[in-house]
Design an enzyme around this catalytic site. Structure first.
Site, PDB file in Angstrom:
ATOM      1  N   HIS A 122      21.743 -84.976 -70.499  1.00 10.85           N
ATOM      2  CA  HIS A 122      21.075 -83.899 -71.225  1.00 10.85           C
ATOM      3  C   HIS A 122      21.561 -82.576 -70.622  1.00 10.85           C
ATOM      4  CE1 HIS A 122      17.630 -81.300 -72.326  1.00 10.85           C
ATOM      5  NE2 HIS A 122      17.295 -82.214 -73.223  1.00 10.85           N
ATOM      6  N   ASP A 199      17.456 -88.162 -63.221  1.00  7.37           N
ATOM      7  CA  ASP A 199      16.713 -87.492 -64.285  1.00  7.37           C
ATOM      8  C   ASP A 199      15.913 -88.580 -65.007  1.00  7.37           C
ATOM      9  OD1 ASP A 199      15.851 -86.551 -66.703  1.00  7.37           O
ATOM     10  OD2 ASP A 199      17.763 -85.664 -67.307  1.00  7.37           O
ATOM     11  N   GLN A 202      13.349 -89.634 -69.586  1.00  5.77           N
ATOM     12  CA  GLN A 202      13.174 -90.645 -70.634  1.00  5.77           C
ATOM     13  C   GLN A 202      12.782 -92.008 -70.086  1.00  5.77           C
ATOM     14  OE1 GLN A 202      12.873 -89.849 -73.600  1.00  5.77           O
ATOM     15  NE2 GLN A 202      13.797 -87.824 -73.602  1.00  5.77           N
ATOM     16  N   LYS A 225       6.312 -85.848 -72.124  1.00  2.00           N
ATOM     17  CA  LYS A 225       6.920 -87.036 -72.730  1.00  2.00           C
ATOM     18  C   LYS A 225       6.132 -88.290 -72.358  1.00  2.00           C
ATOM     19  CE  LYS A 225      11.573 -85.029 -72.398  1.00  2.00           C
ATOM     20  NZ  LYS A 225      11.891 -84.619 -73.754  1.00  2.00           N
ATOM     21  N   CYS A 364      20.599 -81.903 -77.357  1.00  2.00           N
ATOM     22  CA  CYS A 364      20.894 -81.292 -76.041  1.00  2.00           C
ATOM     23  C   CYS A 364      21.854 -82.156 -75.236  1.00  2.00           C
ATOM     24  CB  CYS A 364      19.621 -81.049 -75.231  1.00  2.00           C
ATOM     25  SG  CYS A 364      18.546 -79.855 -75.981  1.00  2.00           S
TER      26      CYS A 364
HETATM   27  N1  PLP Z   1      16.543 -84.882 -69.385  1.00  2.00           N
HETATM   28  C1  PLP Z   1      16.446 -85.698 -70.434  1.00  2.00           C
HETATM   29  C2  PLP Z   1      17.154 -87.014 -70.402  1.00  2.00           C
HETATM   30  C3  PLP Z   1      15.690 -85.335 -71.545  1.00  2.00           C
HETATM   31  O1  PLP Z   1      15.606 -86.143 -72.597  1.00  2.00           O
HETATM   32  C4  PLP Z   1      15.022 -84.083 -71.543  1.00  2.00           C
HETATM   33  C5  PLP Z   1      14.267 -83.638 -72.715  1.00  2.00           C
HETATM   34  O2  PLP Z   1      14.417 -84.111 -73.801  1.00  2.00           O
HETATM   35  C6  PLP Z   1      15.156 -83.271 -70.426  1.00  2.00           C
HETATM   36  C7  PLP Z   1      15.913 -83.695 -69.359  1.00  2.00           C
HETATM   37  C8  PLP Z   1      14.468 -81.939 -70.336  1.00  2.00           C
HETATM   38  O3  PLP Z   1      13.096 -82.115 -70.280  1.00  2.00           O
HETATM   39  P1  PLP Z   1      12.112 -80.855 -70.329  1.00  2.00           P
HETATM   40  O4  PLP Z   1      12.506 -80.076 -71.544  1.00  2.00           O
HETATM   41  O5  PLP Z   1      10.759 -81.465 -70.432  1.00  2.00           O
HETATM   42  O6  PLP Z   1      12.324 -80.081 -69.086  1.00  2.00           O
END
Ligand code: PLP
Length: 406
Positions: A122, A199, A202, A225, A364
């Protein structure tokens, strides 16, 4: 025991909403999941009964608010198997947690050092490292995937050199659904002396997280999430590392003593929590963890995987020219797809008219789209409250959309 999904749905008032006069079918859970009343009620309770700033007051209200926030910290510690509350830092989300590590841990990197990312990251796990590149002349190396969307572990291993200082990768891909072999990836990175950030944005709503077992140095995730409030995230960090890292932001709450001659910083985890946090949301986040744990992650995952299996089977058998991006053996309940040469936005907009909320675009993850040579995908993603009936309605709606578009 199988979950009573009809009963679970009654706890989410938003699921009774209609869109375009039809019952809402919410399949955008990867972007954010819906929030049960138990969490919303707790937010209201906090505002109505115990709103006071945390860690600052001797008065009863402030102490109560502090205790509610710190209760969540203890809940998170147990949820992810951290060894102490000092390792649990509240942030605004996964994004801020990764930025914190890139800025603060990255402070020690030297020109010529290298970090390893993967092509499925992401933007939240790409751009913070690129921002660091403005300050440090570091090199980013990228792990690739096979046609099913699985990390090529040999190629990943080959990226490590004596200059590798960090590996940062997602536990679960938000586009492909791939569940990465993060324990093995962490082991390989550590063998080469590199620190590891996972990270978990998900993974945290679907899989048990055990940072001790994974042996990672940092783990980041977001409350919104996980059926929790927006604007709150967690950074887990190994205590020995956090202690050696400079503060990320300066301000109230993160100091021991301030004078114009110099400032000393608070102990962990407060050193990394400058300013007033979203203490109302943090308190309510514990209710989201209660919700997840009362159902059980195993039962949640089993239900979601059944939805994934059923929907994938129907899509593959019944929709001509449909291509699914991400068919890993270990996969969570996310389906990214394209149908023939139809544009994802057209498909998404028409599905919306039929009451089905899916996400369209690059999610993203533009480097991943470039890897596949596509502009974007349509993405349907499931949560515990989704039903087989909804999965069927989605496939039927997609069939109608394809008829309209052809
Ligand atoms: N990393 C992953 C794999 C994501 O799917 C997301 C959001 O969709 C993020 C990071 C960023 O999360 P946040 O916008 O809650 O900071």
């Amino acid at each position: 025991m199988a979950l009573d999904i009809a009963e679970i749905r009654t706890r989410f008032p938003i699921l009774e909403r209609k869109v375009e006069g039809r019952p809402l079918i919410y399949l955008d859970n990867t972007a954010t999941s819906q929030t049960p009343s138990i969490v919303v009620d707790d937010i209201v309770y906090n505002y109505e009964h115990c709103k006071a700033n945390v860690h600052r007051g001797v008065h009863a209200l402030s102490q109560e608010a502090t205790e509610r926030q710190e209760h969540t910290r203890r809940r998170v510690r147990d949820y992810i198997h951290a060894s102490s509350v000092e390792e649990v830092i509240f942030t605004r989300g996964t994004t801020e947690a990764i930025n914190l590590v890139a800025a603060s841990y990255g402070d020690r990197f030297r020109d010529g050092d290298e970090i390893v990312l993967t092509v499925m990251e992401h933007h939240a796990n790409i751009v913070p490292w690129q921002l660091l590149q403005r300050r440090k002349n570091i090199k980013i190396r990228v792990a690739l995937i096979n046609e099913r969307g699985e990390i090529d572990l040999d190629q990943y291993r080959s990226l490590f050199t004596p200059r590798t200082v960090m590996a940062s990768f997602c536990h679960v891909s938000n586009v492909l659904g791939t569940i990465n072999p993060v324990k093995e990836m962490t082991r390989i990175a550590h063998e080469h002396g590199a620190a590891v950030l996972i990270d978990g944005a998900q993974a945290s709503p679907h899989l048990p997280i055990d940072v001790a077992d994974l042996d990672c140095d940092f783990y980041a995730f977001s409350s919104h999430k996980m059926y929790g409030p927006t604007g709150i995230g967690v950074l887990y960090g190994r205590k020995e590392l956090l202690e050696t890292m400079p503060p990320y932001q300066g301000g109230g709450e993160m100091i021991k003593h301030v004078s114009f001659e110099g400032t000393t910083f608070a102990d962990l985890p407060f050193k990394f929590e400058a300013g007033t946090p979203d203490f109302v949301g943090i308190a309510a986040f514990s209710k989201a963890l209660d919700f997840i744990e009362s159902l059980g992650l195993e039962a949640i995952e089993a239900h979601e995987l059944e939805l994934l299996r059923h929907t994938t089977e129907r899509l593959t058998n019944e929709i001509e020219d449909l291509h699914i991006y991400g068919t890993a053996t270990h996969k969570s309940a996310v389906i990214s797809f394209l149908v023939g040469d139809t544009h994802p936005y057209d498909v998404g907009m028409l599905l919306d008219k039929l009451g089905v909320a899916v996400r369209t675009g690059h999610h993203c993850a533009q480097p991943l789209m470039q890897f596949f040579g596509i502009p974007g995908t349509v993405r349907a993603s499931f949560a515990v409250y989704n039903t087989m009936k909804e999965a069927d309605a989605f496939v039927d709606a997609l069939k109608r959309v394809m008829m309209i578009l052809h």
